[in-house]
Design an enzyme around this catalytic site. Structure first.
Site, short mmCIF file in Angstrom:
data_model
loop_
_atom_site.label_atom_id
_atom_site.label_comp_id
_atom_site.label_asym_id
_atom_site.label_seq_id
_atom_site.Cartn_x
_atom_site.Cartn_y
_atom_site.Cartn_z
N ARG A 160 2.53 4.15 -1.17
CA ARG A 160 1.86 3.00 -1.80
C ARG A 160 0.35 3.15 -1.73
O ARG A 160 -0.37 2.86 -2.69
CB ARG A 160 2.30 1.70 -1.12
CG ARG A 160 3.74 1.31 -1.39
CD ARG A 160 4.15 0.10 -0.58
NE ARG A 160 5.54 -0.27 -0.84
CZ ARG A 160 6.37 -0.76 0.07
NH1 ARG A 160 5.95 -0.94 1.32
NH2 ARG A 160 7.61 -1.08 -0.25
N ARG B 217 2.43 -2.83 10.07
CA ARG B 217 3.73 -2.50 10.63
C ARG B 217 4.48 -3.76 11.03
O ARG B 217 3.92 -4.85 11.08
CB ARG B 217 3.55 -1.61 11.87
CG ARG B 217 3.05 -0.19 11.61
CD ARG B 217 4.13 0.73 11.06
NE ARG B 217 5.41 0.56 11.74
CZ ARG B 217 5.72 1.12 12.92
NH1 ARG B 217 4.83 1.88 13.54
NH2 ARG B 217 6.90 0.93 13.45
N ASP C 239 14.88 4.85 4.20
CA ASP C 239 14.60 5.14 5.61
C ASP C 239 15.35 6.36 6.14
O ASP C 239 15.14 6.77 7.28
CB ASP C 239 14.98 3.94 6.49
CG ASP C 239 14.12 2.72 6.23
OD1 ASP C 239 13.03 2.88 5.64
OD2 ASP C 239 14.53 1.61 6.61
N ARG D 99 5.13 -9.05 9.15
CA ARG D 99 4.14 -8.70 8.13
C ARG D 99 3.67 -9.94 7.38
O ARG D 99 2.47 -10.11 7.12
CB ARG D 99 4.72 -7.67 7.17
CG ARG D 99 5.09 -6.36 7.84
CD ARG D 99 5.55 -5.31 6.84
NE ARG D 99 6.24 -4.22 7.53
CZ ARG D 99 6.48 -3.04 6.99
NH1 ARG D 99 6.08 -2.78 5.76
NH2 ARG D 99 7.11 -2.10 7.66
#
Length: 324
Positions: free
Chosen positions: A130, A147, A82, A153
């Site tokens: 991905r 998201r 991140d 998720r």
């Protein structure tokens, strides 16, 4: 130093990571008081738009970095994948911690593997990396944006919105959700994100006392692997939310660092690949010299693999994505 303040996001995974570093530091420094400063970031607030459209994963770290600028926090704990490739002035990665599983996890309530998915199955992911690799391997799949934190998720999967979702293996393992992993994607099918599975600790570069406290948390092998991966991404001028993959492995038998990199079109129609190996320094006048030389070699390796990708046409792919 008697007190250390750690800036962290408030998601369950981010809190686990911060608590993990807190526990490791407490074991090293029992007299040190360690507090968590819990922050809601912009990336946590905007959940209805793909990250690539709103600034990438750097939105998960900016408020934490501001807390360090304001001296409300001394360090911030991040999932390294991140963290933007270029850090703001005055901040540095003070420790690269031991790396956990770097793979992508296949999560489904119906199917056990990517190969088992029927034609037209709906797969959820927030990652362009991905997406491009999945589409290259299985162009028949329907990829939908997903998201939210891990719990959100999984909730969308359980509600039937997706046939399967792809998450980071390490994230599920860290918060005790190993049982949700039906299988791990082969690295040849889905090369990991830069820094995936690794924790890094960010701090002010002019704070030697904090840097000294963090030094025992450094994993030198992981550091070299991650320097190579981040150098590749930096040379490609890529952010955290672009279809770039990179994964470095250290072979102790040959003292070689092996780096693979990929850049792809999000529709899977083109997936560029490059790889190189380099032999690290084994002897020098002092241990510090070895580490410094090997960090430079790792950085050079990342640049070399990135340049090969550029020579194959990576710049055109990335420019088209940025234009979009």
């Amino acid at each position: 130093m008697t007190t250390l303040n750690i800036a962290t996001r408030q998601s369950p995974l981010a809190l686990w990571q911060a608590e993990h570093i807190k526990d490791r530091l407490t074991a090293l420094y029992p007299d040190l008081t360690i507090n968590l400063l819990k922050i809601v970031t912009k990336g946590d607030k905007i959940l209805d738009t793909p990250l690539a459209k709103i600034g990438g994963k750097g939105l998960f770290v900016k408020e934490l970095e501001q807390a360090m600028y304001d001296k409300e926090a001394d360090i911030a704990v991040h999932s390294l994948k991140d963290v933007p490739m270029l850090l703001p002035a005055g901040l540095v990665l003070g420790a690269y911690c031991e790396r956990a599983a770097p793979t992508d996890a296949f999560v489904s309530n119906t199917y056990t593997s990517l190969e088992e998915l029927p034609q037209g199955a709906v797969v959820g992911t927030s990652s362009l990396r991905r997406e491009c690799q999945l589409k290259a391997h299985r162009p028949d799949l329907v990829i939908k944006t997903l998201r939210g934190n891990v719990g959100t998720r999984l909730g969308k999967l359980d509600a039937g919105e997706y046939d399967a979702i792809i998450l980071a293996t390490s994230g599920l393992q860290r918060i005790g959700l190993d049982e949700r992993i039906r299988s791990e994607l082969d690295i040849d099918i889905s090369l990991p994100a830069v820094g995936q599975g690794a924790l890094a600790i960010e701090c002010r570069d002019n704070d030697p006392e904090v840097l000294a406290l963090l030094a025992p948390l450094n994993d030198n092998e992981a550091r070299l692997r991650l320097i190579a991966e981040r150098a590749l991404n930096r040379h490609l001028e890529g952010g955290c939310q672009v279809p770039i993959a990179a994964y470095a492995v250290f072979d102790s038998a040959t003292n070689e660092l092996w780096l693979r990199g990929r850049v792809g079109k999000t529709d899977g129609s083109l997936l560029l690949k490059a790889e190189k190996r380099i032999t690290l320094v084994a002897n020098a006048d002092a241990a510090a010299d070895i580490q410094t030389q090997n960090e430079q070699l790792a950085n050079d390796l990342g640049i070399a693999v990135a340049q090969e990708l550029l020579d194959k046409g990576a710049q055109e792919i990335l420019q088209a994505i940025y234009a979009d």
